[in-house]
Design a protein around this motif. Structure first.
Motif, PDB file in Angstrom:
ATOM      1  N   ASP A  94      58.852 106.641  64.075  1.00 35.56           N
ATOM      2  CA  ASP A  94      60.132 106.109  63.588  1.00 35.56           C
ATOM      3  C   ASP A  94      61.164 106.099  64.699  1.00 35.56           C
ATOM      4  O   ASP A  94      61.912 105.146  64.888  1.00 35.56           O
ATOM      5  CB  ASP A  94      60.674 106.986  62.444  1.00 35.56           C
ATOM      6  N   GLN A 111      60.473 103.382  67.142  1.00 32.93           N
ATOM      7  CA  GLN A 111      60.883 102.079  66.630  1.00 32.93           C
ATOM      8  C   GLN A 111      62.387 101.883  66.822  1.00 32.93           C
ATOM      9  O   GLN A 111      62.813 100.810  67.251  1.00 32.93           O
ATOM     10  CB  GLN A 111      60.508 101.991  65.149  1.00 32.93           C
ATOM     11  N   SER A 112      63.193 102.931  66.529  1.00 33.45           N
ATOM     12  CA  SER A 112      64.645 102.756  66.718  1.00 33.45           C
ATOM     13  C   SER A 112      64.959 102.513  68.186  1.00 33.45           C
ATOM     14  O   SER A 112      65.811 101.684  68.505  1.00 33.45           O
ATOM     15  CB  SER A 112      65.453 103.984  66.297  1.00 33.45           C
ATOM     16  N   THR A 153      52.043 103.060  56.384  1.00 29.77           N
ATOM     17  CA  THR A 153      53.186 103.640  55.674  1.00 29.77           C
ATOM     18  C   THR A 153      53.000 103.491  54.165  1.00 29.77           C
ATOM     19  O   THR A 153      53.232 104.433  53.395  1.00 29.77           O
ATOM     20  CB  THR A 153      54.505 102.954  56.116  1.00 29.77           C
TER      21      THR A 153
END
Ligand code: GAL
Length: 425
Positions: A83, A86-87, A393
């Motif tokens: 996560d 990804q940011s 996910t």
């Protein structure tokens, strides 16, 4: 054109460490590193960190002029790292290189234009003949290659405490012959008052699920789950989910609080009979000075046929990273014979190259090498080989709902079928 982007503040989760470079600069005037490489992984603790450290040692020898910046984010299977990555990618702040898996997971980054084709580096490093075709195929899309593999791991392994099993009257001289025999052993352990099967948080439950699917379906039907040839709402998947449900019923109540090291440790400590985890667990048993065959047993989750639950770690060259020369140096080390040997030995992996001298590998690792060469290959779900990040996910969410009691088996199966429908696009 690679441009330098502003760095975002690093969250506390990231442990940033550096290995000082020791080379003279080109003017001979100092010892400062000429460039650096931030290597983003989730190899932050235990045997995984030991593996990264071993690789960094080789890196320091091969590239003394490149500063290593450790961007590891704790959390098995990249559960927290992905996560955050990804940011950073979306914000235009990529690390110089990040850990990914060979297989479907790469498609996410490719489609988003976040990683570069590294075919030229593959040629430059002379890897075309050194990497087996079936691995190369999982790194390629339309003739382009999107990451450089560092190692291969086997996912579908059962680890058992010889003491706990023997105390419960289970013969450890040979593994159970079928999934149902394994389940009978779990029942026997339950009767003996120990935790039959330790498991950890959601990703480790998905890891268990995939091993059960491989065992119940066999290689062809399992692999068909990802190209549409096998229906997720079919009877064989139901049979697998029933066995998964029975297994979860024999696990530790604190499962959602543990990552894999904590769950595997229960077997090492003799608090649980079995744990299902990838072969990186071997390094944890070895660190505890336990002897395979005496103190603990390890076998593939038994099923329809022998399969190698496959995943391979690989490293990328992101678009827009600040120091592509640092990334190139890291990719050269991870693909080198010395780098792969060091990482594999420390982490219980097998090298991605076929020309590494494996003579000093342990009995366990020799077994993994033989299995990879001989057995049918089933790509891991939990480790990005079989499914995209979005599909994984959805599988994780459905699994967590099921194991926390928020859905029943029929609801779970239909959520998995829905996830496959949108996952395959
Ligand atoms: C996998 C990774 C392995 C190991 C494991 C546990 O995704 O490929 O190298 O790190 O997670 O965290």
């Amino acid at each position: 054109m690679i441009q330098r982007r502003p760095l975002l503040a690093l969250p506390a989760l990231i442990s940033v460490g550096t290995m000082a470079a020791c080379g003279e600069d080109s003017t001979g005037s100092g010892t400062a590193a000429q460039t650096s490489v931030e290597v983003f992984t989730w190899w932050a603790q235990g045997s995984e960190k030991a593996g990264l450290d071993a690789l960094v040692e080789v890196f320091a020898t091969q590239h003394p002029d490149v500063e290593f910046v450790n961007g590891a984010v704790a959390g098995g299977a990249g559960s927290a790292a992905k996560d955050l990555l990804q940011s950073r990618l979306r914000a235009g702040d990529p690390p110089e290189t990040f850990q990914a898996h060979a297989g479907a997971e790469l498609n996410d980054y490719i489609e988003a234009g976040q990683i570069q084709d590294v075919s030229a580096l593959l040629d430059e490093f002379g890897l075309r003949d050194a990497i087996p075709e079936r691995l190369l195929a999982r790194l390629s899309v339309d003739q382009a290659i999107y990451s450089i593999p560092s190692n291969i791991h086997r996912s579908n392994m059962v680890w058992g405490s010889a003491t706990v099993l023997n105390d419960a009257g289970i013969d450890t001289s040979s593994p159970p012959a079928s999934l149902d025999e394994f389940l009978e052993q779990l029942q026997r352990l339950q009767g003996a008052g120990v935790t039959p099967l330790s498991v950890g948080t959601t990703w480790t439950q998905v890891h268990l699920l995939e091993a059960v699917l491989m065992a119940q379906l066999g290689a062809d039907a399992y692999n068909g789950l990802f190209d549409g040839a096998t229906a997720w709402d079919g009877a064989e998947v139901t049979a697998a989910l029933e066995r998964f449900e029975a297994m979860i019923g024999h696990t530790n109540p604190d499962r959602d609080d543990l990552d894999w090291p904590g769950a595997t440790q229960q077997v090492i400590d003799g608090a649980a009979g079995y744990n299902v985890m990838g072969d990186w667990a071997i390094a944890a048993f070895e660190q505890a000075q336990l002897v395979l065959g005496e103190d603990f047993v390890a076998f593939e989750l038994p099923g329809r046929e022998k399969v190698f639950g496959f995943l391979a770690d690989s490293f990328t060259l992101p678009e827009g990273a600040s120091h592509p020369d640092g990334a190139r140096a890291w990719l050269e080390t991870v693909s080198s014979v010395d780098g792969q040997l060091a990482l594999s030995l420390a982490k219980g992996a097998i090298p991605a190259r076929t020309d590494v001298d494996t003579a000093e590998f342990s009995e366990y690792m020799q077994g993994a090498l033989t299995s990879f060469a001989q057995d049918a290959i089933c790509s891991s779900i939990a480790h990005g080989a079989a499914t995209s990040v979005a599909w994984l996910t959805a599988i994780s969410e459905a699994t967590s709902q099921f194991t926390t009691g928020a859905s029943d088996l029929a609801g779970y199966q239909s959520a998995l079928a829905d996830a496959a429908g949108s996952g395959r696009g």
